[in-house]
Design a protein around this motif. Structure first.
Motif, short mmCIF file in Angstrom:
data_model
loop_
_atom_site.label_atom_id
_atom_site.label_comp_id
_atom_site.label_asym_id
_atom_site.label_seq_id
_atom_site.Cartn_x
_atom_site.Cartn_y
_atom_site.Cartn_z
N ASP A 82 -3.26 8.63 0.45
CA ASP A 82 -3.29 7.00 0.79
C ASP A 82 -3.29 6.15 -0.34
O ASP A 82 -2.59 5.00 -0.35
CB ASP A 82 -4.78 7.08 1.57
CG ASP A 82 -5.03 7.52 2.87
OD1 ASP A 82 -4.20 8.06 3.13
OD2 ASP A 82 -6.03 7.14 3.37
N ARG A 83 -3.78 6.70 -1.56
CA ARG A 83 -3.47 5.75 -2.79
C ARG A 83 -1.98 5.85 -3.07
O ARG A 83 -1.70 4.76 -3.63
CB ARG A 83 -4.33 6.62 -3.94
CG ARG A 83 -5.86 6.28 -4.03
CD ARG A 83 -6.52 6.96 -4.77
NE ARG A 83 -8.15 6.89 -4.63
CZ ARG A 83 -8.66 5.99 -5.11
NH1 ARG A 83 -8.33 4.94 -5.78
NH2 ARG A 83 -10.18 5.95 -5.06
N SER A 84 -1.37 6.86 -2.78
CA SER A 84 -0.09 6.67 -3.12
C SER A 84 0.73 5.70 -2.15
O SER A 84 1.69 5.15 -2.71
CB SER A 84 0.63 8.13 -2.89
OG SER A 84 1.10 8.65 -1.66
N ILE A 85 0.29 5.52 -0.98
CA ILE A 85 0.88 4.54 -0.22
C ILE A 85 0.57 2.99 -0.94
O ILE A 85 1.62 2.24 -0.66
CB ILE A 85 0.21 4.53 1.14
CG1 ILE A 85 0.78 5.73 1.68
CG2 ILE A 85 1.06 3.20 1.88
CD1 ILE A 85 0.06 6.16 3.00
N PRO A 148 9.63 15.93 1.48
CA PRO A 148 8.31 15.15 1.16
C PRO A 148 8.38 14.05 2.16
O PRO A 148 9.66 13.36 2.22
CB PRO A 148 8.44 14.91 -0.13
CG PRO A 148 9.73 14.97 -0.58
CD PRO A 148 10.49 16.31 0.33
N ASN A 149 7.28 13.35 2.58
CA ASN A 149 7.29 12.22 3.19
C ASN A 149 6.46 11.24 2.89
O ASN A 149 6.30 10.19 3.51
CB ASN A 149 6.77 12.64 4.85
CG ASN A 149 7.75 13.28 5.60
OD1 ASN A 149 9.08 13.14 5.60
ND2 ASN A 149 7.37 14.52 6.18
N SER A 150 5.64 11.34 1.79
CA SER A 150 4.94 10.31 1.06
C SER A 150 5.26 10.21 -0.45
O SER A 150 5.86 11.01 -1.05
CB SER A 150 3.30 10.76 1.12
OG SER A 150 3.14 11.88 0.49
N PRO A 151 4.80 9.01 -0.88
CA PRO A 151 4.99 8.74 -2.34
C PRO A 151 4.17 9.96 -3.00
O PRO A 151 4.84 10.39 -4.10
CB PRO A 151 4.35 7.57 -2.80
CG PRO A 151 4.58 6.52 -1.28
CD PRO A 151 4.29 7.85 -0.39
#
Length: 341
Positions: A82-85, A148-151
């Motif tokens: 969540d923080r990477s978003i 991979p699908n998130s930062p």
């Protein structure tokens, strides 16, 4: 002899340091920049603590020169999806640039020492680099493609590739490990299990993304640390080892299991804790399923997880109940990773 652990004051890093020092045959050099999720109290007193940032090449060179480790466990990373978003650049800087600087410092030291064959660089990663599994797909193995699908997972995937490239190009003896969701004592309360425990005890809603059906393999942190020690003792340079329980549970199952145990140990006179479950809008890019096939690690390293899921949840809840101030440390459970429409 000494062993360098980066990210040592983090959740998994501190568990590894506790096991390494308990073995007692080598000095543990515990390096951490002390970010928001770090906790010095989780480190064993025997460890030599150094506050440093892995992006600081000069500081890293000084650590290698002074302590001359025979191995490096690289766990320093930003980890919360969540923080990477919200702040993807922090994940690029710490997980990618930081890994690059550590690899280079390690390579300089290793070269100055004559490139010893018994040196090891253990790069600790996540199963999230493999992306999301369909319901009928087999669990991840070392040969699974990267998706991979998130930062966060993209930054960890890049770090994995850097580590392998430093072995292919420069000969650095690198081992890569990927693990499933860890849980247990000392975990920062932004993660699912400690967050649910904290919110339930406070009588707050227990938010579940989507329909709560996202599935994960859950691994007790001490079992993961034991696997990393087995990698140090028996892992082969160039190898990839996956650590997981081999059993999957949906997020809803996890939350209900926590609620059921809290009902027994700390009953709420208002009613069962499961009444607090609240389904909320799903996280952007939320992977539906992760699964780990740990059979290769079991065979190659003579390792297996020892902690039953129910026993692990019980130990985690008991620790949180015994350490109420930990659950409230500088974090109040506000949702992150919301993208304005």
């Amino acid at each position: 002899m000494s062993i360098l652990v980066t990210g040592a004051a983090g959740f998994i890093g501190s568990a590894l340091c506790r096991q390494l020092t308990a073995r007692g045959d080598e000095t543990v050099i515990a390096l951490d920049r002390l970010g928001y999720a770090a906790c010095l109290q989780a480190l064993p007193a025997q460890a030599v603590f150094i506050q440093a940032d892995i992006r600081d090449a000069t500081a890293l060179d000084a650590v290698f020169a002074q302590h001359a480790p025979r191995a490096v466990f690289h766990l320093a990373a930003e980890t919360h999806v969540d923080r990477s978003i919200d702040t993807p650049l922090e994940f690029i800087e710490h997980n990618m640039v930081g890994t690059f600087q550590l690899l280079e410092a390690t390579r300089r030291f290793w070269g100055e020492r004559g490139r010893p064959d018994d040196f090891r660089f253990v790069h600790v990663s996540t199963d999230e680099v493999f992306g999301s599994l369909e319901a009928d797909e087999p669990a991840f193995t070392a040969s699974s493609p990267y998706r991979p699908n998130s930062p966060y997972s993209a930054s960890k995937a890049a770090a994995d590739h850097l580590a392998r490239a430093w072995m292919a190009t420069y000969g650095l003896p690198v081992i890569v490990t990927n693990c499933s969701n860890n849980y247990g004592p000392w975990q920062f309360p932004e993660k699912l299990m400690p967050l649910v425990i904290q919110k339930a005890l406070a009588g707050h809603p227990l938010p579940l993304y989507g329909d709560g059906g996202n599935r994960r393999d859950w691994l007790y942190v001490d079992d993961h640390a034991a696997g990393l020690m087995a990698v140090l003792d028996h892992g082969e340079p160039g190898g990839t080892y996956l650590f997981g329980s081999g059993r999957e549970h949906s997020n809803l199952e996890v939350v209900k299991a926590i609620c059921a145990q809290l009902d027994q140990w700390r009953p709420d006179p208002v009613g069962p804790y499961a009444r607090l479950i609240q389904f909320v809008t799903d996280r952007p890019g939320h992977d539906r399923r992760y699964g780990i096939d740990p059979s290769h690690a079991r065979r190659a390293l003579d390792w297996q997880p020892r902690t039953d899921f129910a026993d692990g949840i019980a130990a985690t809840i008991r620790w949180c109940l015994d350490h109420p101030h930990w659950a409230n440390r500088d974090y109040h459970g506000a949702r992150l990773g919301l993208i304005p429409s």
